[in-house]
Scaffold this motif. Structure first.
Motif, PDB file in Angstrom:
ATOM      1  N   MET A   1       0.836  -1.206   0.000  1.00 16.54           N
ATOM      2  CA  MET A   1       0.000   0.000   0.000  1.00 16.54           C
ATOM      3  C   MET A   1       0.876   1.264   0.000  1.00 16.54           C
ATOM      4  O   MET A   1       1.756   1.414   0.821  1.00 16.54           O
ATOM      5  N   SER A   2       0.645   2.126  -0.968  1.00 14.26           N
ATOM      6  CA  SER A   2       1.490   3.315  -1.086  1.00 14.26           C
ATOM      7  C   SER A   2       1.163   4.336  -0.001  1.00 14.26           C
ATOM      8  O   SER A   2       0.022   4.496   0.392  1.00 14.26           O
ATOM      9  N   ALA A  48      -8.533  10.091  -5.511  1.00 22.15           N
ATOM     10  CA  ALA A  48      -7.392   9.428  -6.170  1.00 22.15           C
ATOM     11  C   ALA A  48      -6.595   8.615  -5.152  1.00 22.15           C
ATOM     12  O   ALA A  48      -6.190   7.481  -5.412  1.00 22.15           O
ATOM     13  N   GLN A  49      -6.397   9.202  -3.981  1.00 24.72           N
ATOM     14  CA  GLN A  49      -5.642   8.497  -2.937  1.00 24.72           C
ATOM     15  C   GLN A  49      -6.393   7.263  -2.448  1.00 24.72           C
ATOM     16  O   GLN A  49      -5.804   6.226  -2.195  1.00 24.72           O
ATOM     17  N   LEU A  51      -8.655   5.491  -4.162  1.00 24.80           N
ATOM     18  CA  LEU A  51      -8.661   4.455  -5.200  1.00 24.80           C
ATOM     19  C   LEU A  51      -7.319   3.744  -5.301  1.00 24.80           C
ATOM     20  O   LEU A  51      -7.250   2.549  -5.560  1.00 24.80           O
ATOM     21  N   GLN A  52      -6.265   4.505  -5.057  1.00 23.92           N
ATOM     22  CA  GLN A  52      -4.922   3.921  -5.083  1.00 23.92           C
ATOM     23  C   GLN A  52      -4.774   2.845  -3.997  1.00 23.92           C
ATOM     24  O   GLN A  52      -4.038   1.897  -4.156  1.00 23.92           O
ATOM     25  N   ARG A  53      -5.506   3.005  -2.906  1.00 26.32           N
ATOM     26  CA  ARG A  53      -5.394   2.072  -1.785  1.00 26.32           C
ATOM     27  C   ARG A  53      -6.377   0.912  -1.837  1.00 26.32           C
ATOM     28  O   ARG A  53      -6.255  -0.036  -1.071  1.00 26.32           O
ATOM     29  N   ARG A  76      -8.876  13.711 -13.566  1.00 27.45           N
ATOM     30  CA  ARG A  76      -7.861  13.278 -12.601  1.00 27.45           C
ATOM     31  C   ARG A  76      -7.980  11.788 -12.282  1.00 27.45           C
ATOM     32  O   ARG A  76      -6.990  11.111 -12.012  1.00 27.45           O
ATOM     33  N   LEU A  77      -9.226  11.284 -12.275  1.00 29.22           N
ATOM     34  CA  LEU A  77      -9.432   9.886 -11.883  1.00 29.22           C
ATOM     35  C   LEU A  77      -9.464   8.941 -13.084  1.00 29.22           C
ATOM     36  O   LEU A  77      -9.827   7.770 -12.946  1.00 29.22           O
ATOM     37  N   PRO A  79      -7.218   7.231 -14.600  1.00 31.44           N
ATOM     38  CA  PRO A  79      -6.562   5.916 -14.463  1.00 31.44           C
ATOM     39  C   PRO A  79      -7.425   4.895 -13.720  1.00 31.44           C
ATOM     40  O   PRO A  79      -7.173   3.690 -13.802  1.00 31.44           O
ATOM     41  N   TYR A  80      -8.429   5.365 -12.977  1.00 33.18           N
ATOM     42  CA  TYR A  80      -9.270   4.436 -12.199  1.00 33.18           C
ATOM     43  C   TYR A  80     -10.695   4.388 -12.760  1.00 33.18           C
ATOM     44  O   TYR A  80     -11.620   3.938 -12.085  1.00 33.18           O
TER      45      TYR A  80
END
Ligand SMILES: C[S@@+](CC[C@H](N)C(=O)[O-])C[C@H]1O[C@@H](n2cnc3c(N)ncnc32)[C@H](O)[C@@H]1O
Length: 326
Positions: A1-2, A48-49, A51-53, A76-77, A79-80
């Motif tokens: 997890m980033s 964005a944060q 969705l990254q998680r 911005r979103l 990529p998801y």
């Protein structure tokens, strides 16, 4: 997890208290098909944060009243995109919108209240007196009035009431009288001058700050809308799901605090009643008894975070895991 905490970067926008929001909103262990709602997607910074998680089958409902914000968030979103459902609408319709899109029984709901930097920095939206523009202040097209209509048509008593109540302005009467005397007032800079002429202050903030806050709250019916939205959010959370709210002024924060405190109690009867007659059952666990504030570093790097206040609660019910405040 980033653990990447975003900086302004290419979007010129930093989501407020992002690390704290992620820590409280996203469960430590993931479950299949997790569902979240970002009720204030804005420029998509928190989304964005989040969705990254989330695992690959996690989905997000991204809601905003403002079509311009949704256009930016979509970009911005990108990529998801396959995992995000965008919806334009207001908090008063949260439950209906969530149901329509299959977001019932969700794992978490985020409210990052107030206006976005996109709205604040666009003179045409009329939110800020730092840029001259028309007195609009609508978050989205569904708002029933504009700041111009309030400033130029409301009677002096109603103006005074909202400036006192929503702006917490002690010189509300003087400001309301000055506005009525100088009508018509059609621009943000003109209104700021009228207010400044009526208020003597040595404060660091501009004398029009409180009046602008009052008008914005009135135009968007922000306080009523928040109270309704919190009720609806609880109904949408699954047991163990988290409600995370960032407020930016004390009126909003008081509503959030009182709501969570009330919903964390089993009985709401007056204390002098010998036994409960209300039958109220707690629906939430209050996870932040003390409100959370941004770090000094965040406040320095992002002055707009200065007034942020974060509160978190967890939905009770069968299957909920009892959690202690961090
Ligand atoms: C502070 S910004 C959110 C910023 C976002 N968290 C981000 O990281 O980009 C608040 C957003 O909530 C929206 N908003 C405020 N009140 C609303 C309401 N009652 N219904 C729907 N959206 C609302 C505004 O239009 C604005 O875009």
């Amino acid at each position: 997890m980033s653990e990447v905490v975003p900086t302004a970067g290419q979007y010129g926008h930093v989501p407020v208290m992002c690390a704290e929001v992620m820590a409280w909103l996203v469960p430590a262990t993931s479950a299949p098909a997790m569902r979240f709602i970002d009720a204030t997607v804005g420029l998509g910074g928190h989304a964005a944060q989040l969705l990254q998680r989330l695992p690959a089958d996690g989905r997000l409902l991204a809601l905003d009243a403002d079509p311009a914000a949704l256009t930016r968030a979509r970009k911005r979103l990108q990529p998801y995109a396959a995992r995000v459902t965008f919806a334009q609408g207001r908090h008063v319709d949260l439950q209906e919108i969530a149901r329509r899109h299959g977001f019932e029984s969700v794992h978490g709901i985020l409210f990052d209240l107030g206006v976005s930097s996109l709205q604040l920095d666009d003179p045409e939206r009329g939110f800020a007196f730092q840029h001259d523009g028309p007195l609009d202040m609508r978050m989205g097209p569904a708002a029933e009035t504009t700041a111009d209509e309030i400033v130029n048509t409301w009677d002096v008593e109603d103006l005074e009431r909202i400036i006192r109540q929503y702006g917490e302005e002690r010189y509300a009467r003087r400001v309301a009288r000055a506005i009525v005397a100088r009508r018509p007032v059609h621009t943000t800079a003109a209104l700021a001058r009228v207010v400044a002429s009526a208020v003597q202050t040595r404060e660091r903030i501009h004398p029009a700050t409180r009046t602008f806050q009052a008008l914005r709250i009135a135009v968007n019916d922000e306080l009523e809308s928040l109270a309704t939205a919190l009720e609806q959010a609880v109904a949408l959370l699954r047991p163990g799901g988290r409600l995370v709210v960032i407020a930016f002024h004390s009126l909003e924060d008081r509503i959030v605090k009182q709501f969570i405190v009330r919903e964390a109690r089993d009985c709401l009867c007056p204390s002098d009643l010998p036994q409960c007659v209300c039958g109220h059952k707690a629906t939430l666990v209050n996870l932040t008894r003390k409100v959370l504030r941004p770090t000094e570093q965040e406040m320095t790097e992002n002055p707009r975070s200065r007034s942020a206040r974060l509160r978190v609660a967890e939905r009770l019910g069968e299957g909920a895991v009892g959690v202690q405040a961090k």
